[in-house]
Design a protein around this motif. Structure first.
Motif, PDB file in Angstrom:
ATOM      1  N   VAL A  83       0.781  -1.228   0.045  1.00 28.49           N
ATOM      2  CA  VAL A  83      -0.028  -0.063  -0.189  1.00 28.49           C
ATOM      3  C   VAL A  83       0.883   1.338   0.139  1.00 28.49           C
ATOM      4  O   VAL A  83       0.762   2.309  -0.719  1.00 28.49           O
ATOM      5  CB  VAL A  83      -1.004   0.227   1.171  1.00 28.49           C
ATOM      6  CG1 VAL A  83      -1.982   1.297   1.243  1.00 28.49           C
ATOM      7  CG2 VAL A  83      -1.857  -1.058   1.081  1.00 28.49           C
ATOM      8  N   GLU A 114       0.971   4.301  -2.611  1.00 26.66           N
ATOM      9  CA  GLU A 114       0.851   5.791  -2.199  1.00 26.66           C
ATOM     10  C   GLU A 114       1.894   6.526  -2.599  1.00 26.66           C
ATOM     11  O   GLU A 114       1.819   7.644  -2.865  1.00 26.66           O
ATOM     12  CB  GLU A 114       0.573   5.784  -0.573  1.00 26.66           C
ATOM     13  CG  GLU A 114       0.414   7.061   0.002  1.00 26.66           C
ATOM     14  CD  GLU A 114       0.333   7.039   1.582  1.00 26.66           C
ATOM     15  OE1 GLU A 114       0.462   5.823   1.950  1.00 26.66           O
ATOM     16  OE2 GLU A 114       0.627   8.205   2.080  1.00 26.66           O
ATOM     17  N   ALA A 165       1.550   7.613  -6.088  1.00 29.80           N
ATOM     18  CA  ALA A 165       0.594   8.664  -6.123  1.00 29.80           C
ATOM     19  C   ALA A 165       1.070   9.873  -5.803  1.00 29.80           C
ATOM     20  O   ALA A 165       0.868  11.072  -6.619  1.00 29.80           O
ATOM     21  CB  ALA A 165      -0.843   8.192  -5.503  1.00 29.80           C
ATOM     22  N   GLY A 166       1.969   9.876  -4.568  1.00 28.98           N
ATOM     23  CA  GLY A 166       2.385  11.088  -4.202  1.00 28.98           C
ATOM     24  C   GLY A 166       3.136  11.940  -5.050  1.00 28.98           C
ATOM     25  O   GLY A 166       3.404  13.155  -5.370  1.00 28.98           O
ATOM     26  N   LEU A 168       1.358  13.486  -7.677  1.00 29.13           N
ATOM     27  CA  LEU A 168       0.774  14.890  -7.402  1.00 29.13           C
ATOM     28  C   LEU A 168       1.771  16.113  -7.629  1.00 29.13           C
ATOM     29  O   LEU A 168       1.421  17.087  -8.004  1.00 29.13           O
ATOM     30  CB  LEU A 168       0.363  14.744  -5.995  1.00 29.13           C
ATOM     31  CG  LEU A 168      -0.305  16.180  -5.531  1.00 29.13           C
ATOM     32  CD1 LEU A 168      -1.536  16.396  -5.997  1.00 29.13           C
ATOM     33  CD2 LEU A 168      -0.355  16.269  -3.830  1.00 29.13           C
ATOM     34  N   LEU A 181      -4.398  11.553  -9.319  1.00 31.31           N
ATOM     35  CA  LEU A 181      -4.042  10.261  -8.865  1.00 31.31           C
ATOM     36  C   LEU A 181      -5.214   9.830  -8.046  1.00 31.31           C
ATOM     37  O   LEU A 181      -6.032  10.604  -7.570  1.00 31.31           O
ATOM     38  CB  LEU A 181      -2.709  10.332  -8.376  1.00 31.31           C
ATOM     39  CG  LEU A 181      -2.359  11.395  -6.986  1.00 31.31           C
ATOM     40  CD1 LEU A 181      -2.378  12.652  -7.081  1.00 31.31           C
ATOM     41  CD2 LEU A 181      -3.133  10.849  -5.854  1.00 31.31           C
ATOM     42  N   GLN A 182      -5.038   8.588  -7.660  1.00 28.16           N
ATOM     43  CA  GLN A 182      -5.856   7.934  -6.931  1.00 28.16           C
ATOM     44  C   GLN A 182      -5.180   6.516  -6.375  1.00 28.16           C
ATOM     45  O   GLN A 182      -4.497   6.068  -7.163  1.00 28.16           O
ATOM     46  CB  GLN A 182      -7.153   7.376  -7.410  1.00 28.16           C
ATOM     47  CG  GLN A 182      -8.432   7.059  -6.531  1.00 28.16           C
ATOM     48  CD  GLN A 182      -9.596   6.841  -7.484  1.00 28.16           C
ATOM     49  OE1 GLN A 182      -9.432   5.651  -8.110  1.00 28.16           O
ATOM     50  NE2 GLN A 182     -10.504   7.683  -7.550  1.00 28.16           N
ATOM     51  N   ALA A 183      -5.041   6.216  -5.162  1.00 29.76           N
ATOM     52  CA  ALA A 183      -4.301   5.255  -4.718  1.00 29.76           C
ATOM     53  C   ALA A 183      -5.249   4.325  -3.829  1.00 29.76           C
ATOM     54  O   ALA A 183      -5.890   4.937  -2.670  1.00 29.76           O
ATOM     55  CB  ALA A 183      -2.892   5.524  -3.954  1.00 29.76           C
ATOM     56  N   PHE A 184      -5.252   3.202  -3.603  1.00 30.70           N
ATOM     57  CA  PHE A 184      -5.972   2.311  -2.576  1.00 30.70           C
ATOM     58  C   PHE A 184      -5.600   0.829  -2.518  1.00 30.70           C
ATOM     59  O   PHE A 184      -5.196   0.312  -3.554  1.00 30.70           O
ATOM     60  CB  PHE A 184      -7.623   2.412  -2.960  1.00 30.70           C
ATOM     61  CG  PHE A 184      -8.126   2.165  -4.293  1.00 30.70           C
ATOM     62  CD1 PHE A 184      -7.836   2.962  -5.598  1.00 30.70           C
ATOM     63  CD2 PHE A 184      -8.458   0.970  -4.650  1.00 30.70           C
ATOM     64  CE1 PHE A 184      -8.460   2.588  -6.910  1.00 30.70           C
ATOM     65  CE2 PHE A 184      -9.025   0.509  -5.797  1.00 30.70           C
ATOM     66  CZ  PHE A 184      -8.970   1.212  -7.132  1.00 30.70           C
ATOM     67  N   PRO A 185      -5.825   0.536  -1.398  1.00 29.38           N
ATOM     68  CA  PRO A 185      -5.571  -1.009  -1.007  1.00 29.38           C
ATOM     69  C   PRO A 185      -6.741  -1.824  -1.588  1.00 29.38           C
ATOM     70  O   PRO A 185      -8.084  -1.434  -1.896  1.00 29.38           O
ATOM     71  CB  PRO A 185      -5.536  -1.276   0.361  1.00 29.38           C
ATOM     72  CG  PRO A 185      -6.615  -0.102   0.873  1.00 29.38           C
ATOM     73  CD  PRO A 185      -6.221   1.088   0.055  1.00 29.38           C
ATOM     74  N   PHE A 233      -9.945  -3.711  -0.720  1.00 24.91           N
ATOM     75  CA  PHE A 233     -10.818  -3.610   0.064  1.00 24.91           C
ATOM     76  C   PHE A 233     -10.959  -4.427   0.900  1.00 24.91           C
ATOM     77  O   PHE A 233     -11.386  -5.586   0.420  1.00 24.91           O
ATOM     78  CB  PHE A 233     -12.078  -2.935  -0.440  1.00 24.91           C
ATOM     79  CG  PHE A 233     -12.115  -1.702  -1.107  1.00 24.91           C
ATOM     80  CD1 PHE A 233     -10.965  -0.764  -1.053  1.00 24.91           C
ATOM     81  CD2 PHE A 233     -13.052  -1.273  -2.225  1.00 24.91           C
ATOM     82  CE1 PHE A 233     -10.841   0.304  -1.698  1.00 24.91           C
ATOM     83  CE2 PHE A 233     -13.196  -0.189  -2.967  1.00 24.91           C
ATOM     84  CZ  PHE A 233     -11.932   0.606  -2.880  1.00 24.91           C
ATOM     85  N   HIS A 293     -14.705   5.273  -9.145  1.00 25.95           N
ATOM     86  CA  HIS A 293     -14.520   5.049  -7.936  1.00 25.95           C
ATOM     87  C   HIS A 293     -14.798   3.589  -7.923  1.00 25.95           C
ATOM     88  O   HIS A 293     -14.971   3.088  -6.714  1.00 25.95           O
ATOM     89  CB  HIS A 293     -15.219   5.737  -6.947  1.00 25.95           C
ATOM     90  CG  HIS A 293     -14.686   6.952  -6.250  1.00 25.95           C
ATOM     91  ND1 HIS A 293     -15.289   8.542  -6.593  1.00 25.95           N
ATOM     92  CD2 HIS A 293     -13.421   7.109  -5.661  1.00 25.95           C
ATOM     93  CE1 HIS A 293     -14.350   9.309  -5.857  1.00 25.95           C
ATOM     94  NE2 HIS A 293     -13.436   8.466  -5.267  1.00 25.95           N
ATOM     95  N   SER A 294     -14.537   2.892  -9.142  1.00 26.21           N
ATOM     96  CA  SER A 294     -14.694   1.634  -9.069  1.00 26.21           C
ATOM     97  C   SER A 294     -13.374   0.578  -8.801  1.00 26.21           C
ATOM     98  O   SER A 294     -12.431   1.460  -9.051  1.00 26.21           O
ATOM     99  CB  SER A 294     -15.338   0.795 -10.195  1.00 26.21           C
ATOM    100  OG  SER A 294     -14.716   1.146 -11.383  1.00 26.21           O
ATOM    101  N   HIS A 295     -13.310  -0.695  -8.729  1.00 30.57           N
ATOM    102  CA  HIS A 295     -11.891  -1.341  -8.591  1.00 30.57           C
ATOM    103  C   HIS A 295     -11.193  -1.230 -10.044  1.00 30.57           C
ATOM    104  O   HIS A 295     -11.785  -0.742 -10.883  1.00 30.57           O
ATOM    105  CB  HIS A 295     -12.162  -2.990  -8.379  1.00 30.57           C
ATOM    106  CG  HIS A 295     -12.910  -2.782  -7.076  1.00 30.57           C
ATOM    107  ND1 HIS A 295     -12.963  -4.148  -6.712  1.00 30.57           N
ATOM    108  CD2 HIS A 295     -13.363  -2.250  -6.149  1.00 30.57           C
ATOM    109  CE1 HIS A 295     -13.967  -4.230  -5.429  1.00 30.57           C
ATOM    110  NE2 HIS A 295     -14.165  -3.106  -5.015  1.00 30.57           N
TER     111      HIS A 295
END
Lengths: 384, 186
Positions: free
Chosen positions: B16, B20, B23-24, B27, B33-37, B39, B62-64
């Motif tokens: 993760v 991130e 993503a940073g 930016l 950008l968008q970063a996510f684990p 779920f 906002h989907s997988h």
């Protein structure tokens, strides 16, 4: 100068509470909300936020502590999710009926059993009649912004407010969030100054026994405050937009100007729907999105306005009122009763318990609405 | 540009954090950008995924992530898992922490697109002193994709890690990033 950080929706809520200068925070951890109060407890511990952090043994006590703090004139904040919110239920009534403008973040999570930690809207919508304002957020930026918008509106009408964000899809997703200068925020959101508070020098009774002679009048005043809140939300959101350059509104319209049909939805799926709308527009379909940000008070005027301009409304509910229908679907239909222009309204139940909502799901729903029976509950994607 | 990256590793390997970190850095270059684990609950040692989206314009979805453009595998023991190449078209790129050649990875994964390998575990042991492959894998990804500049990734590591692990550990991670950047094989 404003700063931009890449943070999760949970931390956007924490920073929102910090920059709103919350003075008392009482909370109990629950997945997927825990990070909100974790970071706030760090802010309190290292002095970044001059607030009292009260550790409690349950969500019921968390809300009780916030009510006490608010009654004493402090800006009070908490956060919870799903079963934690359900456990708070009694105190939610107390906060609203006592006119304490507590602000709370609720991470939308499905209710068990079966145990689930993923998103849907039944936890917050089950609190519909407690008297709380409810704001549904679409992005981490909106979570941050709505915290101060909620405090400002709630303190003006003396009602509590809940900002709602989807489990994981926002709570654990990193997005850029712009945080303005604290000075500008302080100008936008001055300190909480209630007309009545618990004060030894100026004593009042709070929540005392009220006979049938006056109880109803107090309820009338809450309804009146909700009606005032609707006006305030419009005003405050406008002021927020002028100050910080971001405007949401009780019902955010996306590509609705010449739309013949409109999708209505709340929460982070609305942003995915924007991409779906763009795709359908490219294919020549005159479709738009009306994102429901404000659920209580319900933006009836805005709903009727958009209804009067389209030929079809498609409501997507990430929730269900068992024995009846999707909750937004019902609310929207009730809003349109006996208005001059009432287009057919289709209600789909989808994405419960965190079932992913993709662009294909949105376009699929729109397609199914062409041929389906409007009399039925339209379940989307159920494998039974 | 709209790029979706999927990261595979095991709980505790900094998967993760890698998502991130990228993503940073994006930016800082003015990108969206968008970063996510993935779920859900995360358990130490269990296979996990994380995702990064980078775009020139605002990201609404906002989907997988189902059809990644780039897949990064932080743990070589996961290469046999069919989940690694799921949704990855032959136009995509696979970057693996692996001591051997890309051809060997092709034999294991049956993936027909471009494959890159980097001996991230060894580099991490030699620089950081622990088998933490995440910053190495970001270095390899930066070289292979050019999604962000190397120095931007370095800045981001400093920003994210220095307050947590101190200057020495941060410098070691930046060294790991640079070495992986230079040593990635195609």
């Amino acid at each position: 100068m404003s700063t931009v950080k890449v943070i999760t929706g949970n931390h956007a809520a924490s920073f929102g509470a910090r920059d709103s200068r919350a003075e008392v925070i009482a909370a109990y951890p629950i997945t997927p909300q825990t990070q909100i109060v974790e970071l706030l407890s760090e802010f309190c511990a290292d002095g970044t936020l001059k607030a009292k952090f009260i550790k409690v043994e349950s969500e019921h006590s968390a809300m009780a502590a916030c009510i006490g703090a608010s009654a004493a004139g402090a800006r009070a904040y908490t956060a919870t999710s799903a079963h934690g919110l359900a456990l708070m239920h009694e105190m939610l009534h107390w906060a609203a009926n006592g006119r304490h403008p507590v602000v709370m973040a609720n991470v939308n999570r499905a209710m068990g059993p079966p145990w689930s930690i993923w998103t849907d809207q039944n936890d917050s919508l089950a609190q519909r009649d407690t008297g709380w304002l409810q704001f549904y957020c679409e992005s981490n930026q909106e979570v941050y912004d709505t915290t101060m918008i909620a405090f400002k509106v709630c303190e003006q009408v003396l009602l509590p407010g809940m900002l709602v964000l989807d489990a994981f899809i926002l709570s654990h997703t990193y997005e850029p969030v712009e945080m303005p200068d604290q000075e500008l925020i302080d100008e936008f959101l001055p300190p909480f100054d209630p007309p009545y508070k618990m004060d030894l020098k100026d004593p009042h009774a709070f929540g005392a026994l009220t006979t049938p002679e006056w109880y109803m009048e107090l309820r009338y005043l809450i309804q009146e405050a909700h009606e005032k809140a609707l006006v305030k939300v419009r005003e405050v959101e406008k002021e927020f937009g002028e100050t910080f350059g971001r405007h949401y509104g009780p019902l955010e319209l996306y590509r609705c100007d010449d739309a013949e049909e409109v999708i209505l939805i709340a929460g982070s799926t609305a942003s995915t729907t924007k991409d779906a709308v763009d795709i359908m527009r490219k294919e020549g379909r005159k479709i738009g999105l009306a994102r429901i940000k404000l659920f209580r008070p319900f933006p009836n005027k805005e709903i009727r306005d958009i209804a009067s301009r389209v030929n079809k409304m498609i409501v997507i509910d990430r929730n269900i009122s068992f024995g009846n229908q999707g909750i937004f679907f019902n609310e929207i239909k009730a809003s349109l009763y006996q208005t001059k222009h009432t287009p057919p309204v289709y209600g789909f139940v989808a994405g419960l318990g965190g079932r992913d909502m993709k662009i294909d799901d949105i376009t699929g729903i729109v397609k199914q609405a062409e041929t389906c029976n409007i009399e039925e509950i339209l379940w989307w994607g159920v494998k039974l | 540009m709209f790029v979706e990256v999927r990261w595979h590793g095991r709980g505790g390997q900094g998967v993760v954090t890698a998502s991130e970190l990228l993503a940073g850095a994006a930016l800082a270059e003015g990108k969206y950008l968008q970063a996510f684990p993935e779920f859900g609950p995360e358990r130490m040692g269990a296979p996990i995924k994380a995702f990064t989206r980078i775009s020139d314009g605002p990201i609404e979805i906002h989907s997988h992530v189902y059809t990644p453009d780039v897949v990064v595998v932080l743990d070589p023991s996961l290469l046999e898992n069919p989940a690694i190449t799921e949704g990855l078209s032959d136009e995509g790129k696979l970057i693996a922490n692996f001591s051997g050649t890309p051809d060997e990875v092709r034999k294991i994964t049956k993936f027909m697109g471009r494959i890159y390998t980097v001996d991230a575990t060894r580099i991490a042991m030699e620089t950081i002193g622990r088998p933490i492959a995440n910053t190495c894998c970001v270095g390899a990804l930066v070289k292979v994709t050019g999604l962000v500049a190397l120095e931007q990734a370095e800045n981001q590591i400093r920003q994210m890690l220095e307050s947590k692990i101190g200057k020495k550990g941060t410098d070691a991670n930046i060294e790991a990033l640079r070495r992986a950047y230079n040593e990635v094989r195609s």
